[in-house]
Motif scaffolding. Structure first.
Motif, PDB file in Angstrom:
ATOM      1  N   THR A 137       0.840  -1.203   0.000  1.00  0.00           N
ATOM      2  CA  THR A 137       0.000   0.000   0.000  1.00  0.00           C
ATOM      3  C   THR A 137       0.870   1.246   0.000  1.00  0.00           C
ATOM      4  O   THR A 137       0.556   2.222  -0.675  1.00  0.00           O
ATOM      5  CB  THR A 137      -0.956   0.036   1.199  1.00  0.00           C
ATOM      6  OG1 THR A 137      -0.220   0.013   2.408  1.00  0.00           O
ATOM      7  CG2 THR A 137      -1.945  -1.096   1.157  1.00  0.00           C
ATOM      8  N   TRP A 138       1.947   1.209   0.752  1.00  0.00           N
ATOM      9  CA  TRP A 138       2.866   2.350   0.797  1.00  0.00           C
ATOM     10  C   TRP A 138       3.603   2.501  -0.533  1.00  0.00           C
ATOM     11  O   TRP A 138       3.681   3.592  -1.090  1.00  0.00           O
ATOM     12  CB  TRP A 138       3.855   2.168   1.940  1.00  0.00           C
ATOM     13  CG  TRP A 138       4.929   3.186   1.939  1.00  0.00           C
ATOM     14  CD1 TRP A 138       4.849   4.469   2.396  1.00  0.00           C
ATOM     15  CD2 TRP A 138       6.249   3.023   1.419  1.00  0.00           C
ATOM     16  NE1 TRP A 138       6.040   5.108   2.192  1.00  0.00           N
ATOM     17  CE2 TRP A 138       6.919   4.248   1.602  1.00  0.00           C
ATOM     18  CE3 TRP A 138       6.926   1.958   0.829  1.00  0.00           C
ATOM     19  CZ2 TRP A 138       8.234   4.419   1.216  1.00  0.00           C
ATOM     20  CZ3 TRP A 138       8.234   2.146   0.446  1.00  0.00           C
ATOM     21  CH2 TRP A 138       8.870   3.371   0.637  1.00  0.00           C
ATOM     22  N   LEU A 139       4.127   1.403  -1.067  1.00  0.00           N
ATOM     23  CA  LEU A 139       4.925   1.455  -2.287  1.00  0.00           C
ATOM     24  C   LEU A 139       4.099   1.903  -3.490  1.00  0.00           C
ATOM     25  O   LEU A 139       4.502   2.804  -4.235  1.00  0.00           O
ATOM     26  CB  LEU A 139       5.539   0.073  -2.564  1.00  0.00           C
ATOM     27  CG  LEU A 139       6.397  -0.031  -3.823  1.00  0.00           C
ATOM     28  CD1 LEU A 139       7.657   0.810  -3.657  1.00  0.00           C
ATOM     29  CD2 LEU A 139       6.726  -1.473  -4.110  1.00  0.00           C
ATOM     30  N   PHE A 140       2.940   1.307  -3.685  1.00  0.00           N
ATOM     31  CA  PHE A 140       2.137   1.644  -4.856  1.00  0.00           C
ATOM     32  C   PHE A 140       1.535   3.039  -4.770  1.00  0.00           C
ATOM     33  O   PHE A 140       1.205   3.639  -5.786  1.00  0.00           O
ATOM     34  CB  PHE A 140       1.051   0.602  -5.089  1.00  0.00           C
ATOM     35  CG  PHE A 140       1.584  -0.726  -5.541  1.00  0.00           C
ATOM     36  CD1 PHE A 140       2.733  -0.820  -6.311  1.00  0.00           C
ATOM     37  CD2 PHE A 140       0.935  -1.888  -5.189  1.00  0.00           C
ATOM     38  CE1 PHE A 140       3.224  -2.037  -6.717  1.00  0.00           C
ATOM     39  CE2 PHE A 140       1.422  -3.122  -5.596  1.00  0.00           C
ATOM     40  CZ  PHE A 140       2.568  -3.196  -6.366  1.00  0.00           C
ATOM     41  N   SER A 141       1.387   3.554  -3.554  1.00  0.00           N
ATOM     42  CA  SER A 141       0.854   4.919  -3.434  1.00  0.00           C
ATOM     43  C   SER A 141       1.821   5.938  -4.024  1.00  0.00           C
ATOM     44  O   SER A 141       1.405   7.027  -4.415  1.00  0.00           O
ATOM     45  CB  SER A 141       0.553   5.250  -1.983  1.00  0.00           C
ATOM     46  OG  SER A 141       1.754   5.405  -1.241  1.00  0.00           O
ATOM     47  N   LYS A 142       3.081   5.595  -4.111  1.00  0.00           N
ATOM     48  CA  LYS A 142       4.082   6.501  -4.687  1.00  0.00           C
ATOM     49  C   LYS A 142       3.944   6.623  -6.197  1.00  0.00           C
ATOM     50  O   LYS A 142       4.516   7.518  -6.800  1.00  0.00           O
ATOM     51  CB  LYS A 142       5.495   6.015  -4.355  1.00  0.00           C
ATOM     52  CG  LYS A 142       5.769   5.823  -2.886  1.00  0.00           C
ATOM     53  CD  LYS A 142       5.723   7.124  -2.170  1.00  0.00           C
ATOM     54  CE  LYS A 142       6.062   6.909  -0.705  1.00  0.00           C
ATOM     55  NZ  LYS A 142       5.659   8.023   0.098  1.00  0.00           N
ATOM     56  N   THR A 143       3.197   5.707  -6.818  1.00  0.00           N
ATOM     57  CA  THR A 143       3.097   5.710  -8.274  1.00  0.00           C
ATOM     58  C   THR A 143       1.896   6.485  -8.799  1.00  0.00           C
ATOM     59  O   THR A 143       1.767   6.650 -10.004  1.00  0.00           O
ATOM     60  CB  THR A 143       3.000   4.257  -8.808  1.00  0.00           C
ATOM     61  OG1 THR A 143       1.782   3.674  -8.338  1.00  0.00           O
ATOM     62  CG2 THR A 143       4.185   3.430  -8.353  1.00  0.00           C
ATOM     63  N   LEU A 144       1.019   6.943  -7.914  1.00  0.00           N
ATOM     64  CA  LEU A 144      -0.218   7.600  -8.334  1.00  0.00           C
ATOM     65  C   LEU A 144      -0.220   9.067  -7.938  1.00  0.00           C
ATOM     66  O   LEU A 144       0.174   9.408  -6.835  1.00  0.00           O
ATOM     67  CB  LEU A 144      -1.426   6.887  -7.711  1.00  0.00           C
ATOM     68  CG  LEU A 144      -1.587   5.426  -8.096  1.00  0.00           C
ATOM     69  CD1 LEU A 144      -2.616   4.765  -7.209  1.00  0.00           C
ATOM     70  CD2 LEU A 144      -1.958   5.296  -9.555  1.00  0.00           C
TER      71      LEU A 144
END
Length: 152
Positions: A137-144
Motif C-alpha cells: 500500500t505504501w509502495l504503490f501509493s508513490k506511483t499515483l
C-alpha cells in the motif's frame, strides 16, 4: 442481517452527527488524525485502521458506510489518490478474514472440518500477508498522482 446493518447505521450516525462542544464530530476528529499522520504514512495508516476495525465490524459494506466519510475527507486533505485509498481499504479489510474465517463456515461443513482445524493456517497466512499488504500500500501509493474530485 436484521440487527447488523441498523447497528452500523447507528455507529455511522454517532460518528457523523454527535458533535463536541466545539462543533466537531467524531468523524472529523478521526479525519484530522489521519491528516496529521502526513502523506507518507497515510496509506499504511488507513490500512492498519481498516484491518483493526474489520475485526470488530466484519461486514465490508457496513464498515465502508461507517468509514467512508472521514477516510475520504482525510485523503482529500493529504492529497492522496482517492481510488487508491478505496483499494487500500479493500485490501486491508480482507486481512481480518484470515483471523476470523466466518467466510469458510459453509465450506468447512462440506468437507467435515471444524474452524479450529484451519484457523492455524489462516492465522499464519495473516502473519505473512499483513506486512506484505502494508508495504505494498505504501509502495504503490508513490506511483499515483492526486487528482482532485470534480463536483458537478
Amino acid at each position: 442481517m436484521l440487527i447488523q446493518f441498523p447497528f452500523y447505521a447507528g455507529v455511522a450516525a454517532i460518528l457523523t452527527h454527535a458533535a463536541a462542544p466545539d462543533g466537531a464530530t467524531l468523524a472529523s476528529a478521526i479525519a484530522g488524525a489521519f491528516t496529521n499522520v502526513g502523506r507518507d504514512l497515510f496509506d499504511p495508516a488507513v490500512a492498519v485502521y481498516s484491518a483493526v476495525l474489520g475485526i470488530f465490524i466484519p461486514s465490508g459494506g457496513g464498515k465502508w458506510l461507517v468509514e467512508a466519510p472521514y477516510v475520504m475527507q482525510a485523503a482529500i486533505d493529504v492529497k492522496a489518490h482517492l481510488g487508491w485509498t478505496v483499494q487500500i481499504y479493500n485490501a486491508a479489510e480482507a486481512l481480518p478474514n484470515l483471523i476470523n474465517p466466518f467466510w469458510m463456515i459453509p465450506v468447512l461443513g462440506l468437507v467435515s472440518l471444524r474452524p479450529r482445524d484451519v484457523v492455524g493456517f489462516t492465522f499464519l497466512q495473516f502473519l505473512i500477508n499483513a506486512p506484505l499488504v502494508l508495504f505494498m500500500t505504501w509502495l504503490f501509493s508513490k506511483t499515483l498522482q492526486y487528482i482532485p474530485p470534480v463536483l458537478p
